[in-house]
Design a protein around this motif. Structure first.
Motif, PDB file in Angstrom:
ATOM      1  N   GLU A  56      -2.259 -48.789  15.516  1.00 58.44           N
ATOM      2  CA  GLU A  56      -1.096 -49.562  15.657  1.00 58.44           C
ATOM      3  C   GLU A  56      -0.023 -48.732  15.110  1.00 58.44           C
ATOM      4  N   ARG A  57       1.363 -48.624  16.032  1.00 58.99           N
ATOM      5  CA  ARG A  57       2.329 -48.166  15.159  1.00 58.99           C
ATOM      6  C   ARG A  57       2.916 -49.271  14.376  1.00 58.99           C
ATOM      7  N   VAL A  85       1.501 -45.446  10.620  1.00 57.13           N
ATOM      8  CA  VAL A  85       0.732 -45.994  11.697  1.00 57.13           C
ATOM      9  C   VAL A  85      -0.423 -46.527  10.842  1.00 57.13           C
ATOM     10  N   LYS A 105      -8.060 -50.584  22.788  1.00 60.55           N
ATOM     11  CA  LYS A 105      -8.009 -52.113  22.979  1.00 60.55           C
ATOM     12  C   LYS A 105      -9.143 -52.836  23.188  1.00 60.55           C
ATOM     13  N   GLU A 144       0.582 -41.934  20.061  1.00 61.57           N
ATOM     14  CA  GLU A 144       0.502 -43.145  20.622  1.00 61.57           C
ATOM     15  C   GLU A 144      -0.844 -43.602  20.208  1.00 61.57           C
ATOM     16  N   ILE A 145      -1.206 -45.006  20.538  1.00 60.00           N
ATOM     17  CA  ILE A 145      -2.427 -45.910  20.025  1.00 60.00           C
ATOM     18  C   ILE A 145      -3.573 -45.233  20.762  1.00 60.00           C
TER      19      ILE A 145
END
Length: 76
Positions: free
Chosen positions: A24-25, A31, A58, A3-4
């Protein structure tokens, strides 16, 4: 899978053994990662070992993210 914000250890390439974080995926196999000693680039998920730490990425600049990873390394 990854996950991010997941902190990982690179296991292949010239940056093997360095910590990075998933930004980011891209797709199921790749990634985007960055770290204090890892350039911002796409990386195959097979070349990453996930660690238990997760950081919030984020709204943070690349430099802020690098500093957070360095703090994790200092504390253990």
């Amino acid at each position: 899978m990854l996950e991010i914000g997941r902190v990982c250890l690179k296991t292949a390439g010239r940056e093997a053994g360095k910590k990075c974080v998933v930004l980011e995926r891209i797709d199921e196999n790749f990634v985007l990662v960055i770290g204090p000693e890892v350039r911002k680039r796409r990386c195959n998920v097979k070349h990453l070992e996930p660690l238990p730490q997760v950081i919030e990425v984020k709204g943070k600049s690349d430099e802020e993210i690098k500093k957070e990873i360095e703090k994790l390394e200092e504390t253990g």
